[in-house]
Design an enzyme around this catalytic site. Sequence first.
Site, PDB file in Angstrom:
ATOM      1  N   ASP A  46      32.455  -1.478 -60.196  1.00 36.02           N
ATOM      2  CA  ASP A  46      32.982  -2.172 -59.029  1.00 36.02           C
ATOM      3  C   ASP A  46      34.443  -1.790 -58.773  1.00 36.02           C
ATOM      4  OD1 ASP A  46      34.243  -3.590 -61.048  1.00 36.02           O
ATOM      5  OD2 ASP A  46      33.518  -5.566 -60.418  1.00 36.02           O
ATOM      6  N   SER A  47      34.998  -0.932 -59.647  1.00 42.88           N
ATOM      7  CA  SER A  47      36.299  -0.310 -59.382  1.00 42.88           C
ATOM      8  C   SER A  47      36.202   0.556 -58.131  1.00 42.88           C
ATOM      9  CB  SER A  47      36.743   0.533 -60.579  1.00 42.88           C
ATOM     10  OG  SER A  47      35.674   1.332 -61.069  1.00 42.88           O
ATOM     11  N   ASP A  85      27.214  -1.857 -62.009  1.00 40.72           N
ATOM     12  CA  ASP A  85      28.157  -2.962 -62.207  1.00 40.72           C
ATOM     13  C   ASP A  85      27.824  -4.077 -61.227  1.00 40.72           C
ATOM     14  OD1 ASP A  85      30.267  -4.062 -63.569  1.00 40.72           O
ATOM     15  OD2 ASP A  85      31.780  -2.695 -62.790  1.00 40.72           O
ATOM     16  N   LYS A 115      25.859  -4.272 -65.769  1.00 41.02           N
ATOM     17  CA  LYS A 115      27.002  -4.794 -66.519  1.00 41.02           C
ATOM     18  C   LYS A 115      27.514  -6.060 -65.841  1.00 41.02           C
ATOM     19  CE  LYS A 115      31.262  -3.000 -66.332  1.00 41.02           C
ATOM     20  NZ  LYS A 115      32.093  -4.215 -66.022  1.00 41.02           N
ATOM     21  N   GLU A 117      30.688  -9.215 -66.216  1.00 41.26           N
ATOM     22  CA  GLU A 117      31.925  -9.630 -66.861  1.00 41.26           C
ATOM     23  C   GLU A 117      31.810 -11.073 -67.350  1.00 41.26           C
ATOM     24  OE1 GLU A 117      35.336  -8.976 -64.386  1.00 41.26           O
ATOM     25  OE2 GLU A 117      34.836  -6.874 -64.006  1.00 41.26           O
ATOM     26  N   GLU A 184      38.152  -4.640 -72.662  1.00 41.62           N
ATOM     27  CA  GLU A 184      39.230  -4.118 -71.817  1.00 41.62           C
ATOM     28  C   GLU A 184      40.558  -4.777 -72.149  1.00 41.62           C
ATOM     29  OE1 GLU A 184      40.429  -3.293 -67.129  1.00 41.62           O
ATOM     30  OE2 GLU A 184      38.421  -4.019 -67.624  1.00 41.62           O
TER      31      GLU A 184
END
Length: 279
Positions: A46-47, A85, A115, A117, A184
């Site tokens: 999602d970057s 993501d 993925k 978070e 991270e």
Amino acid sequence: MDTSKMNVDEIVNLKGRRKITMLTAYDYPMAELIDKAGIDIILVGDSLANVVLGLDSTTKVGMPEMLHHAKAVSRAVKNALLVGDMPYDSYQLNPDECVKNAKRFISEASCQAVKIEWFDRCPETAEQIIKSGIPVMGHIGLTPQTVDKIGGFKVQGKDAAAAQRLIEQAKKLEEKGCFAIVLECVPDKISGLISSKIKIPTIGIGAGVHCDGQVLVIHDMLGLFSRYTPKFVKKYANLSPLIAKAVEDFKNEVIREEFPSEQYSFNIKEEEFKKLNGI
């Protein structure tokens, strides 16, 4: 399913044998280059929001954008494990929609895993997705989707209490069935401690050498994103000046009528052209 591609079990079995490599990709040509280089995992991150779409937060991309780019990447990937993501609004705003959205990464974009978070309902969300048959990679430490709740973009786990919370989060995600966890912006000793306490691989980004693998954003490591560069990024190439020079050369050659030369043009036979004289 293509049995020649890297799979989740193979990734898990790499722990303790060799380091795992992971990079992001958002389009077909870059994904093809990364895949041919032999990278183990390709993440459609999602970057995308920051390095491709010019947005200031990863929370500003949703399922339409993520699926659009994941589909492009999947067309190029022949060998790596492909992970999608999950965007913020696909599971954090409405956790009840998490399974439906995770399934779209698999059925529509041919990803093999997703993925997510860490957030308050992360363990149960991961468990729901895993029970539906979709492998999940966790992500703890600095979590950009909820950066406003963890004190901003800074290293996480710098005191004993915060480090203990990260250890507990990692253990909880392992218990729920996650196959790997991204760490991270975590102190290297804490990453080493976490890696030693769980049986699934840890993938570090700004988390030191003791993780089981490493990931970087491809635009960061190639010098293609200049708005900011995190401390943990090593630029393996600086392509921005090369691209800028190529564009400038094109502009100047067009203005000077040097491009396109005969080498880059097509011809018609003279006798055919003469037939048009009267037109």
